[in-house]
Design a protein around this motif. Structure first.
Motif, short mmCIF file in Angstrom:
data_model
loop_
_atom_site.label_atom_id
_atom_site.label_comp_id
_atom_site.label_asym_id
_atom_site.label_seq_id
_atom_site.Cartn_x
_atom_site.Cartn_y
_atom_site.Cartn_z
N VAL A 259 -24.23 9.30 -9.67
CA VAL A 259 -23.11 8.80 -8.87
C VAL A 259 -22.05 8.16 -9.76
O VAL A 259 -20.85 8.41 -9.59
N CYS A 260 -22.49 7.37 -10.74
CA CYS A 260 -21.54 6.74 -11.67
C CYS A 260 -20.79 7.79 -12.49
O CYS A 260 -19.59 7.66 -12.72
N ALA A 261 -21.48 8.83 -12.93
CA ALA A 261 -20.83 9.90 -13.70
C ALA A 261 -19.78 10.61 -12.85
O ALA A 261 -18.69 10.93 -13.34
N TYR A 262 -20.09 10.83 -11.58
CA TYR A 262 -19.13 11.48 -10.68
C TYR A 262 -17.89 10.60 -10.49
O TYR A 262 -16.76 11.08 -10.54
N VAL A 263 -18.10 9.31 -10.29
CA VAL A 263 -16.98 8.38 -10.10
C VAL A 263 -16.14 8.29 -11.37
O VAL A 263 -14.91 8.24 -11.32
N MET A 264 -16.79 8.28 -12.53
CA MET A 264 -16.07 8.15 -13.81
C MET A 264 -15.17 9.35 -14.08
O MET A 264 -14.16 9.22 -14.76
N ARG A 265 -15.50 10.51 -13.55
CA ARG A 265 -14.68 11.71 -13.77
C ARG A 265 -13.43 11.76 -12.90
O ARG A 265 -12.54 12.56 -13.14
N TYR A 266 -13.35 10.90 -11.86
CA TYR A 266 -12.24 10.95 -10.91
C TYR A 266 -10.94 10.49 -11.57
O TYR A 266 -10.87 9.40 -12.14
N GLU A 267 -9.93 11.31 -11.50
CA GLU A 267 -8.62 10.99 -12.07
C GLU A 267 -7.53 11.36 -11.08
O GLU A 267 -7.67 12.29 -10.29
N GLY B 61 -30.76 -11.73 1.45
CA GLY B 61 -29.94 -10.52 1.62
C GLY B 61 -29.75 -9.78 0.32
O GLY B 61 -29.85 -8.54 0.28
N PHE B 62 -29.47 -10.51 -0.75
CA PHE B 62 -29.29 -9.86 -2.05
C PHE B 62 -30.59 -9.26 -2.56
O PHE B 62 -30.59 -8.17 -3.14
N LEU B 63 -31.70 -9.93 -2.34
CA LEU B 63 -32.99 -9.37 -2.76
C LEU B 63 -33.34 -8.12 -1.95
O LEU B 63 -33.88 -7.16 -2.50
N THR B 64 -33.00 -8.14 -0.67
CA THR B 64 -33.22 -6.95 0.15
C THR B 64 -32.37 -5.78 -0.34
O THR B 64 -32.86 -4.65 -0.44
N ALA B 65 -31.10 -6.05 -0.65
CA ALA B 65 -30.22 -4.99 -1.17
C ALA B 65 -30.75 -4.44 -2.49
O ALA B 65 -30.74 -3.23 -2.71
N LEU B 66 -31.21 -5.33 -3.37
CA LEU B 66 -31.77 -4.89 -4.65
C LEU B 66 -33.01 -4.03 -4.44
O LEU B 66 -33.17 -2.99 -5.11
N ALA B 67 -33.86 -4.42 -3.51
CA ALA B 67 -35.05 -3.62 -3.21
C ALA B 67 -34.67 -2.26 -2.65
O ALA B 67 -35.28 -1.24 -3.01
N LEU B 68 -33.67 -2.21 -1.78
CA LEU B 68 -33.22 -0.92 -1.23
C LEU B 68 -32.65 -0.01 -2.31
O LEU B 68 -32.90 1.19 -2.30
N PHE B 69 -31.88 -0.59 -3.25
CA PHE B 69 -31.38 0.21 -4.38
C PHE B 69 -32.55 0.79 -5.18
O PHE B 69 -32.51 1.95 -5.59
N GLY B 70 -33.58 -0.02 -5.40
CA GLY B 70 -34.76 0.46 -6.12
C GLY B 70 -35.47 1.59 -5.40
O GLY B 70 -35.87 2.59 -6.02
N VAL B 71 -35.60 1.47 -4.09
CA VAL B 71 -36.27 2.51 -3.29
C VAL B 71 -35.46 3.80 -3.32
O VAL B 71 -36.02 4.89 -3.50
N ALA C 47 -34.68 9.25 -5.35
CA ALA C 47 -33.80 10.21 -6.01
C ALA C 47 -34.47 10.87 -7.21
O ALA C 47 -34.13 11.99 -7.57
N ARG C 48 -35.41 10.19 -7.83
CA ARG C 48 -36.06 10.72 -9.03
C ARG C 48 -37.30 11.56 -8.74
O ARG C 48 -37.93 12.06 -9.67
N ARG C 49 -37.63 11.73 -7.46
CA ARG C 49 -38.76 12.60 -7.12
C ARG C 49 -38.39 14.05 -7.41
O ARG C 49 -37.23 14.43 -7.39
N GLU C 50 -39.41 14.85 -7.62
CA GLU C 50 -39.22 16.28 -7.88
C GLU C 50 -38.59 16.95 -6.66
O GLU C 50 -39.07 16.80 -5.54
N GLY C 51 -37.50 17.67 -6.86
CA GLY C 51 -36.86 18.42 -5.80
C GLY C 51 -35.99 17.59 -4.86
O GLY C 51 -35.55 18.08 -3.83
N SER C 52 -35.73 16.36 -5.21
CA SER C 52 -34.93 15.49 -4.34
C SER C 52 -33.45 15.89 -4.39
O SER C 52 -32.92 16.26 -5.43
N ARG C 53 -32.79 15.81 -3.22
CA ARG C 53 -31.36 16.13 -3.15
C ARG C 53 -30.52 14.86 -3.21
O ARG C 53 -29.30 14.93 -3.19
#
Length: 69
Positions: A36-44, A8-18, A23-29
C-alpha cells in the motif's frame, strides 16, 4: 477518558497486525502495508510527487502527536 483513548489506539494497532497477518497468508488478495505504501509513493500529479509528500506529512503528523512533548 485517557484509558479509553489508549484502549482505542491499542485496538487499532491490533487490527493493523491482524490485517497484515492476513495479507501475508499464501494466496491472499489483501495487500500488505508495504504494498500500500509503495502504491501511494508512486502517485504523482504532473511532476509533483503528491504521494511522497502526503506520506511524509502523515509520518510528521504521527511523530508530532505521539513523540513530541
Amino acid at each position: 477518558m485517557r484509558a479509553l483513548a489508549i484502549g482505542g489506539f491499542l485496538t487499532a494497532l491490533a487490527l493493523f497486525g491482524v490485517v497484515e497477518w492476513l495479507a501475508r497468508r499464501e494466496g491472499s488478495r489483501i495487500p500488505t502495508l508495504g504494498e500500500v505504501c509503495a502504491y501511494v509513493m508512486r502517485y504523482e500529479v504532473g511532476p509533483v510527487p503528491v504521494g511522497r509528500i502526503g506520506l511524509f506529512g502523515f509520518w510528521w503528523w504521527l511523530g508530532w502527536h505521539f513523540l513530541a512533548r
